[in-house]
Design an enzyme around this catalytic site. Structure first.
Site, PDB file in Angstrom:
ATOM      1  N   TYR A   1      15.791  40.575  81.442  1.00  0.00           N
ATOM      2  CA  TYR A   1      15.979  39.890  82.726  1.00  0.00           C
ATOM      3  C   TYR A   1      17.421  40.073  83.145  1.00  0.00           C
ATOM      4  O   TYR A   1      18.337  39.759  82.378  1.00  0.00           O
ATOM      5  CB  TYR A   1      15.668  38.398  82.611  1.00  0.00           C
ATOM      6  CG  TYR A   1      14.317  38.068  83.199  1.00  0.00           C
ATOM      7  CD1 TYR A   1      14.052  38.364  84.537  1.00  0.00           C
ATOM      8  CD2 TYR A   1      13.314  37.488  82.436  1.00  0.00           C
ATOM      9  CE1 TYR A   1      12.808  38.090  85.088  1.00  0.00           C
ATOM     10  CE2 TYR A   1      12.074  37.213  82.981  1.00  0.00           C
ATOM     11  CZ  TYR A   1      11.825  37.516  84.312  1.00  0.00           C
ATOM     12  OH  TYR A   1      10.607  37.258  84.860  1.00  0.00           O
TER      13      TYR A   1
ATOM     14  N   GLU B   1      18.561  39.091  86.514  1.00  0.00           N
ATOM     15  CA  GLU B   1      18.652  38.556  87.887  1.00  0.00           C
ATOM     16  C   GLU B   1      20.110  38.436  88.297  1.00  0.00           C
ATOM     17  O   GLU B   1      20.959  37.998  87.512  1.00  0.00           O
ATOM     18  CB  GLU B   1      17.951  37.203  87.969  1.00  0.00           C
ATOM     19  CG  GLU B   1      16.441  37.366  88.064  1.00  0.00           C
ATOM     20  CD  GLU B   1      15.677  36.101  87.748  1.00  0.00           C
ATOM     21  OE1 GLU B   1      16.059  35.421  86.767  1.00  0.00           O
ATOM     22  OE2 GLU B   1      14.718  35.795  88.462  1.00  0.00           O
TER      23      GLU B   1
ATOM     24  N   ASP C   1      14.524  54.028 108.345  1.00  0.00           N
ATOM     25  CA  ASP C   1      13.715  54.037 107.124  1.00  0.00           C
ATOM     26  C   ASP C   1      13.405  55.507 106.835  1.00  0.00           C
ATOM     27  O   ASP C   1      12.497  56.092 107.426  1.00  0.00           O
ATOM     28  CB  ASP C   1      12.427  53.234 107.359  1.00  0.00           C
ATOM     29  CG  ASP C   1      11.466  53.322 106.183  1.00  0.00           C
ATOM     30  OD1 ASP C   1      11.704  54.138 105.269  1.00  0.00           O
ATOM     31  OD2 ASP C   1      10.463  52.582 106.184  1.00  0.00           O
TER      32      ASP C   1
ATOM     33  N   THR D   1      12.373  54.868  99.999  1.00  0.00           N
ATOM     34  CA  THR D   1      11.767  54.834  98.671  1.00  0.00           C
ATOM     35  C   THR D   1      12.515  55.867  97.829  1.00  0.00           C
ATOM     36  O   THR D   1      13.292  56.660  98.357  1.00  0.00           O
ATOM     37  CB  THR D   1      10.281  55.220  98.723  1.00  0.00           C
ATOM     38  OG1 THR D   1      10.168  56.470  99.416  1.00  0.00           O
ATOM     39  CG2 THR D   1       9.454  54.173  99.427  1.00  0.00           C
TER      40      THR D   1
ATOM     41  N   LYS E   1       9.433  59.800  96.754  1.00  0.00           N
ATOM     42  CA  LYS E   1       8.761  60.806  97.596  1.00  0.00           C
ATOM     43  C   LYS E   1       9.528  62.126  97.449  1.00  0.00           C
ATOM     44  O   LYS E   1       9.629  62.638  96.340  1.00  0.00           O
ATOM     45  CB  LYS E   1       8.676  60.296  99.038  1.00  0.00           C
ATOM     46  CG  LYS E   1       7.828  59.022  99.177  1.00  0.00           C
ATOM     47  CD  LYS E   1       7.634  58.647 100.625  1.00  0.00           C
ATOM     48  CE  LYS E   1       6.659  57.505 100.815  1.00  0.00           C
ATOM     49  NZ  LYS E   1       7.279  56.174 100.767  1.00  0.00           N
TER      50      LYS E   1
ATOM     51  N   ARG F   1       9.200  55.331  91.064  1.00  0.00           N
ATOM     52  CA  ARG F   1       8.679  54.547  92.183  1.00  0.00           C
ATOM     53  C   ARG F   1       9.611  53.365  92.460  1.00  0.00           C
ATOM     54  O   ARG F   1       9.843  52.539  91.579  1.00  0.00           O
ATOM     55  CB  ARG F   1       7.287  54.032  91.778  1.00  0.00           C
ATOM     56  CG  ARG F   1       6.441  53.440  92.860  1.00  0.00           C
ATOM     57  CD  ARG F   1       4.985  53.518  92.454  1.00  0.00           C
ATOM     58  NE  ARG F   1       4.579  54.907  92.488  1.00  0.00           N
ATOM     59  CZ  ARG F   1       4.208  55.558  93.604  1.00  0.00           C
ATOM     60  NH1 ARG F   1       4.152  54.935  94.757  1.00  0.00           N
ATOM     61  NH2 ARG F   1       3.871  56.817  93.550  1.00  0.00           N
TER      62      ARG F   1
HETATM   63  N1  DSN Z   1       2.074  55.251 101.528  1.00  0.00           N
HETATM   64  C1  DSN Z   1       3.273  55.965 101.902  1.00  0.00           C
HETATM   65  C2  DSN Z   1       2.975  57.275 102.508  1.00  0.00           C
HETATM   66  O1  DSN Z   1       2.074  57.905 102.027  1.00  0.00           O
HETATM   67  O2  DSN Z   1       3.643  57.697 103.433  1.00  0.00           O
HETATM   68  C3  DSN Z   1       4.160  55.167 102.764  1.00  0.00           C
HETATM   69  O3  DSN Z   1       4.497  54.010 102.091  1.00  0.00           O
END
Ligand code: DSN
Length: 445
Positions: A58, A60, A209, A235, A238, A244
């Protein structure tokens, strides 16, 4: 004996049932062509960092200000991840704790707006994300989204690209507190400077974003949202190719502090320290020349795939792609158009049976429902990771064409062609093993 064998053997000896499921998933990833634009194959080092003892703590709070003892090494790894994130994006502040992109967006909303405040984002069906204003998401439930569209005029050279005039008009009319750019299914370069000029004109904050394109930005293959955006979220899994998770970035100390407070304790409890460790490792990879070359290849591969599909008679929305993603309008391939059988839902299923994984996706102004759609979204981050180049992307376009054409012909022909293509997909994947070894970094041996 590799580290993969050790880990696989350990899981198998303790829990064969769970190990068998993980092994099956490893085999699926190894033997199929991954075209989901938001997925990738993280490196063995990233995956293994996520599987370390850092999960046991933990922590925090933030480095140097924790609510628990024993955080010395967690402070060090989080600081390392922050420093690398700042270097990757050329910005002054980085929060590496968001569990996901949606959590990062929620924290920014909480930090910079009050419930009921108005913000502007893309029409969701034109390629926006659910956290950009879906009525049943926090972003639509607690705030007031107004939307700008893509260009609708088919005769315009900008057809299906961002309608910057409409962005300005929507902002002048509604005076949003925040203007949001960044999308889930937009294949073109974003002009962040133009967005900032509109935001400044109406006194709005600019939020970007960049979840989909953050790897391209880190690799210098898409213009940076800095210095234009006041706050940037992404994120990390990707095109970025990390574990993730999410990130919040800014050059503004006040915004950084507000977002940090909104995220913890506003929204999250203990940070996922094993994931933060994996982020640090992934960000280390992103600072290499090899990574820049990888990001360049993603774009070249997307361009090759889009062009090959166009040659096979498919329509790509906006006429092509500048980045890693494309939207295929299937109606152009079906003699019956939008009245025919070739829906996004059908194509996703037929292609999956042939070993090609993608997702159905609405096209702009799609007449079909979101669970059916008239399009598929394809992206090249994952295939590029496994080493595909332009000639393999042409093969992939041929596979897609054969399967979907067979689907239009009838069940028997579809079954025959699916079997053939499945074998060819296996053979192609066999020539390009995943970087994490023959069984997914878990189950080799
Ligand atoms: N689910 C994602 C995507 O495939 O673009 C976005 O969060």
């Amino acid at each position: 004996m590799t580290i993969h064998d050790d880990i696989a053997a350990l899981i198998r000896s303790q829990d064969p049932e769970a190990a068998a499921i993980i092994e099956a998933e490893a085999e699926r990833q190894e033997s199929t062509i991954e075209l989901i634009a938001s997925e990738n194959h993280a490196s063995p080092a990233v995956m293994h960092a996520a599987g370390t003892c850092m999960t046991n703590k933990y922590a925090e709070g933030y480095p140097g200000r924790r609510y628990y003892g024993g955080c010395e090494h967690h402070d060090r790894i989080e600081t390392l991840a922050q420093e690398r994130a700042k270097q990757m994006f050329g910005c002054a502040f980085a929060n590496v704790q968001p569990h996901s992109g949606a959590q990062a967006n929620a924290a920014v909303f909480m930090a910079l707006m009050e419930p009921g405040d108005t913000y502007a984002s893309l029409v969701l069906a034109d390629g926006g994300h659910l956290s950009h204003g879906l009525p049943i998401n926090f972003s639509g439930h607690y705030y007031n989204p107004v939307h700008y569209p893509l260009v609708r005029d088919k005769s315009s050279a900008d057809f299906e690209r961002i309608d910057y005039d409409a962005v300005r008009e929507v902002c002048l009319e509604h005076k949003p507190k925040m203007l949001l750019t960044g999308y889930s299914a937009y294949p073109r370069t974003i002009d962040f400077a133009r967005f900032r000029a509109i935001a400044d004109e109406v006194g709005a904050l600019l939020m970007a974003d960049v979840a989909h394109i953050s790897g391209l930005i880190a690799g210098g293959q898409h213009p940076s949202p800095f210095p234009h955006a006041h706050v940037v979220t992404t994120t990390t899994h990707k095109s970025l190719r990390g574990p993730r998770g999410g990130l919040i970035l800014t050059n503004d100390e006040d915004i950084h502090k507000k977002c940090a407070r909104a995220l913890f304790p506003g929204m999250q409890g203990g940070p996922l320290m094993h994931i933060i460790a994996a982020k640090a490792v992934a960000f280390g990879e992103a600072l290499t020349d090899e990574y820049k070359a990888y990001q360049e290849k993603i774009i070249a591969n997307a361009d090759a795939l889009a062009k090959a599909l166009i040659e096979h008679g498919f329509r790509i929305t906006s006429g092509g792609t500048d980045n890693h993603v494309m939207l295929v309008d299937l109606s152009a391939k079906d003699p019956k158009g939008f009245e025919g059988e070739l829906t996004g839902k059908a194509a996703e299923k037929w292609l999956e049976d042939a070993g090609i994984v993608c997702n159905k996706n609405g096209i702009p102004e799609d007449p079909r429902k979101p669970m059916v759609t008239s399009g598929i979204r394809l992206g090249t981050p994952a295939t590029t990771t496994r080493g595909f180049g332009a000639s393999e992307m042409k093969l992939v376009a041929g596979f897609i064409d054969r399967v979907l054409t067979a689907g239009l012909t009838g069940e028997e022909e579809l079954a025959r062609v699916t079997g053939q293509v499945r074998d060819e997909v296996r053979e192609l994947c066999g020539r390009f093993p995943l970087p994490h070894g023959e069984a997914g970094g878990v189950a080799a041996g």
